[in-house]
Motif scaffolding. Structure first.
Motif, PDB file in Angstrom:
ATOM      1  N   ARG A 172       5.957   5.110   2.472  1.00  0.00           N
ATOM      2  CA  ARG A 172       6.430   6.170   3.355  1.00  0.00           C
ATOM      3  C   ARG A 172       7.174   5.577   4.549  1.00  0.00           C
ATOM      4  O   ARG A 172       8.162   6.151   5.026  1.00  0.00           O
ATOM      5  CB  ARG A 172       5.252   7.018   3.831  1.00  0.00           C
ATOM      6  CG  ARG A 172       4.541   7.741   2.707  1.00  0.00           C
ATOM      7  CD  ARG A 172       3.233   8.370   3.206  1.00  0.00           C
ATOM      8  NE  ARG A 172       3.467   9.370   4.200  1.00  0.00           N
ATOM      9  CZ  ARG A 172       3.639  10.656   3.956  1.00  0.00           C
ATOM     10  NH1 ARG A 172       3.612  11.091   2.701  1.00  0.00           N
ATOM     11  NH2 ARG A 172       3.825  11.513   4.927  1.00  0.00           N
ATOM     12  N   VAL A 173       6.708   4.405   5.033  1.00  0.00           N
ATOM     13  CA  VAL A 173       7.414   3.741   6.124  1.00  0.00           C
ATOM     14  C   VAL A 173       8.792   3.271   5.661  1.00  0.00           C
ATOM     15  O   VAL A 173       9.781   3.373   6.420  1.00  0.00           O
ATOM     16  CB  VAL A 173       6.572   2.563   6.650  1.00  0.00           C
ATOM     17  CG1 VAL A 173       7.342   1.771   7.706  1.00  0.00           C
ATOM     18  CG2 VAL A 173       5.261   3.060   7.231  1.00  0.00           C
ATOM     19  N   TYR A 174       8.902   2.768   4.417  1.00  0.00           N
ATOM     20  CA  TYR A 174      10.203   2.330   3.913  1.00  0.00           C
ATOM     21  C   TYR A 174      11.173   3.510   3.824  1.00  0.00           C
ATOM     22  O   TYR A 174      12.361   3.382   4.178  1.00  0.00           O
ATOM     23  CB  TYR A 174      10.054   1.687   2.531  1.00  0.00           C
ATOM     24  CG  TYR A 174       9.106   0.518   2.499  1.00  0.00           C
ATOM     25  CD1 TYR A 174       8.919  -0.287   3.617  1.00  0.00           C
ATOM     26  CD2 TYR A 174       8.369   0.213   1.354  1.00  0.00           C
ATOM     27  CE1 TYR A 174       8.046  -1.365   3.596  1.00  0.00           C
ATOM     28  CE2 TYR A 174       7.511  -0.863   1.316  1.00  0.00           C
ATOM     29  CZ  TYR A 174       7.339  -1.645   2.443  1.00  0.00           C
ATOM     30  OH  TYR A 174       6.470  -2.700   2.411  1.00  0.00           O
ATOM     31  N   LEU A 175      10.666   4.675   3.367  1.00  0.00           N
ATOM     32  CA  LEU A 175      11.521   5.860   3.314  1.00  0.00           C
ATOM     33  C   LEU A 175      11.945   6.279   4.722  1.00  0.00           C
ATOM     34  O   LEU A 175      13.116   6.637   4.945  1.00  0.00           O
ATOM     35  CB  LEU A 175      10.767   6.994   2.620  1.00  0.00           C
ATOM     36  CG  LEU A 175      11.500   8.342   2.549  1.00  0.00           C
ATOM     37  CD1 LEU A 175      12.821   8.196   1.792  1.00  0.00           C
ATOM     38  CD2 LEU A 175      10.617   9.395   1.897  1.00  0.00           C
ATOM     39  N   PHE A 176      11.009   6.215   5.656  1.00  0.00           N
ATOM     40  CA  PHE A 176      11.360   6.533   7.039  1.00  0.00           C
ATOM     41  C   PHE A 176      12.434   5.580   7.558  1.00  0.00           C
ATOM     42  O   PHE A 176      13.371   6.014   8.242  1.00  0.00           O
ATOM     43  CB  PHE A 176      10.109   6.439   7.919  1.00  0.00           C
ATOM     44  CG  PHE A 176      10.413   6.309   9.381  1.00  0.00           C
ATOM     45  CD1 PHE A 176      10.813   7.409  10.124  1.00  0.00           C
ATOM     46  CD2 PHE A 176      10.318   5.073  10.022  1.00  0.00           C
ATOM     47  CE1 PHE A 176      11.110   7.284  11.474  1.00  0.00           C
ATOM     48  CE2 PHE A 176      10.604   4.942  11.365  1.00  0.00           C
ATOM     49  CZ  PHE A 176      11.002   6.052  12.091  1.00  0.00           C
ATOM     50  N   ARG A 224       0.829  -1.208   0.000  1.00  0.00           N
ATOM     51  CA  ARG A 224       0.000   0.000   0.000  1.00  0.00           C
ATOM     52  C   ARG A 224       0.859   1.252   0.000  1.00  0.00           C
ATOM     53  O   ARG A 224       2.066   1.219   0.291  1.00  0.00           O
ATOM     54  CB  ARG A 224      -0.933   0.000   1.215  1.00  0.00           C
ATOM     55  CG  ARG A 224      -1.969  -1.113   1.180  1.00  0.00           C
ATOM     56  CD  ARG A 224      -3.229  -0.704   1.932  1.00  0.00           C
ATOM     57  NE  ARG A 224      -2.962  -0.306   3.290  1.00  0.00           N
ATOM     58  CZ  ARG A 224      -3.070  -1.120   4.333  1.00  0.00           C
ATOM     59  NH1 ARG A 224      -3.435  -2.369   4.157  1.00  0.00           N
ATOM     60  NH2 ARG A 224      -2.828  -0.677   5.550  1.00  0.00           N
ATOM     61  N   ARG A 225       0.224   2.384  -0.315  1.00  0.00           N
ATOM     62  CA  ARG A 225       0.963   3.630  -0.482  1.00  0.00           C
ATOM     63  C   ARG A 225       1.618   4.075   0.825  1.00  0.00           C
ATOM     64  O   ARG A 225       2.765   4.546   0.823  1.00  0.00           O
ATOM     65  CB  ARG A 225       0.018   4.715  -0.992  1.00  0.00           C
ATOM     66  CG  ARG A 225       0.688   6.058  -1.225  1.00  0.00           C
ATOM     67  CD  ARG A 225      -0.318   7.073  -1.723  1.00  0.00           C
ATOM     68  NE  ARG A 225      -0.911   6.633  -2.976  1.00  0.00           N
ATOM     69  CZ  ARG A 225      -1.868   7.308  -3.609  1.00  0.00           C
ATOM     70  NH1 ARG A 225      -2.351   8.424  -3.077  1.00  0.00           N
ATOM     71  NH2 ARG A 225      -2.350   6.856  -4.749  1.00  0.00           N
ATOM     72  N   ASP A 226       0.900   3.933   1.947  1.00  0.00           N
ATOM     73  CA  ASP A 226       1.478   4.377   3.213  1.00  0.00           C
ATOM     74  C   ASP A 226       2.685   3.537   3.617  1.00  0.00           C
ATOM     75  O   ASP A 226       3.553   4.010   4.365  1.00  0.00           O
ATOM     76  CB  ASP A 226       0.423   4.352   4.318  1.00  0.00           C
ATOM     77  CG  ASP A 226      -0.195   2.966   4.474  1.00  0.00           C
ATOM     78  OD1 ASP A 226      -0.039   2.142   3.561  1.00  0.00           O
ATOM     79  OD2 ASP A 226      -0.848   2.720   5.507  1.00  0.00           O
ATOM     80  N   ILE A 254       8.472  -2.857   8.504  1.00  0.00           N
ATOM     81  CA  ILE A 254       7.300  -2.231   9.128  1.00  0.00           C
ATOM     82  C   ILE A 254       7.325  -2.441  10.641  1.00  0.00           C
ATOM     83  O   ILE A 254       7.049  -1.521  11.423  1.00  0.00           O
ATOM     84  CB  ILE A 254       6.006  -2.791   8.503  1.00  0.00           C
ATOM     85  CG1 ILE A 254       5.900  -2.352   7.042  1.00  0.00           C
ATOM     86  CG2 ILE A 254       4.779  -2.355   9.295  1.00  0.00           C
ATOM     87  CD1 ILE A 254       4.733  -2.988   6.298  1.00  0.00           C
ATOM     88  N   GLY A 255       7.679  -3.655  11.068  1.00  0.00           N
ATOM     89  CA  GLY A 255       7.729  -3.932  12.502  1.00  0.00           C
ATOM     90  C   GLY A 255       8.815  -3.152  13.216  1.00  0.00           C
ATOM     91  O   GLY A 255       8.581  -2.561  14.284  1.00  0.00           O
TER      92      GLY A 255
END
Length: 452
Positions: free
Chosen positions: A54-58, A49-51, A220-221
């Motif tokens: 953003r987590v991968y970039l973070f 998903r799109r959000d 993500i975790g």
């Protein structure tokens, strides 16, 4: 045995509800079966998903900041250890603590990529002298907590970031291996020996997809754990929030007191003072008429002055009641009983004040009950209400309930917003339970204040 017509009707009526219940059960089960895979599908597709991007970039930025944190902590620690025995060491250590605030601001901005907004801690309080500022910096809790976060963040993200980035690189290499093999025609991966088979590369690509999916969930975790750590150490604490709320309430108290003084001054100047001037002028004219033996005119002027005096006394009574109701001189119990007796709807009052509140809290409680009972009579369409007051050594609890139409919300013209703000001045809270259709229960809790 033959059944009569009424018996057949009874049998039919007994069968129909059973069929109806069965149909409902089947429909409910079908709906639940439809929702169940939909939720599982959303969960399984979360890494796509799109959000999630953003987590991968973070995560990448967090991993880079972890490497930078390791370098910074090593350099700062070495410099502080070497210079601590000199006069330069103490200011340098204070500066290092203050740089923790810089890391705090930087990382709170990075965390916003995940959709989390961490509340800023209170700013640093600079002192009047240089040495006092150094002492404040050395004991700055926000700076030390921020440096502690940098340590934990670096220890956590440096090895995990390297491992997950390498895992993603290996998985992407395996996914692209069939295409590279077809283009070059030569083996470029080894599994004990060089792989020179397209089916093996296809199996490696499938394993790479599974591995990349696993790495995505791990990212993500780990990102969620790092965000939780940042919220715990970088944001404002409960004590900071309470101090801010009390500071805001203190300024509101000052503004409210100034507004009250202006209102009293305006009421006295425009109303009471003007009436007293009229009374004085009427008495002066009456004195002239008495001196001229015009008793009828003098008597009329005295009567007008008497009427104005009565109205002035009534205005003064209203002004005094607006500052502190005289009924409170008999205690909060008697004052609330008076409010209940004046209410348009019947009100049941229950009071158990084991510990008497301070004068300011009693006054606030009185106006709270008055405002809430006024709301009951104006907006609720209730025919019954109740007021309950309970106190213990820590707080006073006021509960006002009614059997009206419900649907009460703060900020919809009921005066509850102002009441909530006034309660915040005393560190009190207001909560509402008012479903549509009623009943409505409003609960006020406020500390007791200074003991009597």
């Amino acid at each position: 045995m033959w059944l009569s017509t009424p018996s057949i009707g009874r049998v039919a009526r007994s069968i129909r509800p059973a069929r109806h219940d069965t149909m409902i059960a089947v429909t409910t089960t079908t709906a639940s079966l439809r929702v169940f895979p939909r939720e599982w599908t959303r969960t399984l597709l979360r890494p796509l998903r799109r959000d999630a991007w953003r987590v991968y970039l973070f995560f990448l930025l967090a991993a880079l900041s972890a490497l930078a944190g390791v370098v910074y902590l090593f350099a700062a620690g070495m410099a502080a250890a070497l210079l601590l025995a000199t006069l330069i060491g103490v200011p340098l250590l204070a500066l290092i603590v203050l740089t923790g605030r810089g890391w705090n601001r930087l990382y709170r901005r990075v965390v916003r990529l995940t959709g989390v907004d961490i509340e800023a801690p209170p700013p640093f309080d600079r002192r009047s002298t240089w040495w006092a500022t150094i002492g404040a910096a050395l004991t700055d809790p926000v700076g030390w907590r921020s440096l502690g976060f940098v340590v934990l963040h670096s220890v956590l993200l440096t090895p995990l970031g390297f491992a997950l980035v390498m895992g993603a690189f290996i998985a992407l290499t395996a996914i692209g291996s069939p295409a590279v093999y077809l283009v070059t025609g030569e083996p470029f991966m080894t599994l004990g020996r060089p792989v020179d088979s397209l089916p093996v590369y296809l199996l490696l690509a499938l394993g790479g997809l599974i591995g990349l999916y696993t790495v995505a969930w791990a990212v993500i975790g780990v990102s969620g754990l790092d965000v939780w750590l940042a919220r715990s150490l970088l944001g404002a604490t409960d004590r900071d929030r309470r101090v801010r709320r009390l500071e805001r309430a203190r300024s509101e108290v000052a503004d409210d007191a100034a507004a009250t003084l202006r209102r009293v001054e305006r009421d006295l100047h425009d109303g009471t003072q003007a009436r007293l001037i009229t009374v004085a002028m009427a008495l002066a004219r009456a004195e002239e008429h008495f001196a001229a033996a015009d008793t009828d005119r003098a008597r009329a002027l005295v009567c007008d002055a008497l009427a104005n005096t009565k109205e002035t006394i009534a205005e003064l009574r209203d002004i005094v009641r607006g500052i502190r109701p005289p009924a409170l001189d008999l205690g909060l119990d008697a004052a609330v009983q008076t409010l209940a007796a004046r209410a348009p709807v019947p009100v049941d009052v229950s009071v158990d004040l084991g510990v008497r509140p301070s004068l300011g809290v009693e006054t606030m409680a009185y106006f709270c009950v008055a405002e809430l009972l006024a709301n009951v009579s104006r907006h609720s369409a209730a025919d019954r209400a109740s007021v309950s007051l309970r106190s213990d050594p820590q707080e006073l609890r006021i509960t006002v309930a009614d059997n009206g139409s419900g649907g009460v919300r703060i900020g919809e013209g009921s005066g509850l917003t102002g009441l909530r703000d006034r309660l915040a001045m005393l560190d009190g809270t207001l909560s509402i339970d008012s479903p549509d259709g009623g009943p409505t229960v409003v609960t006020v809790t406020v500390p007791l204040g200074a003991r009597r």
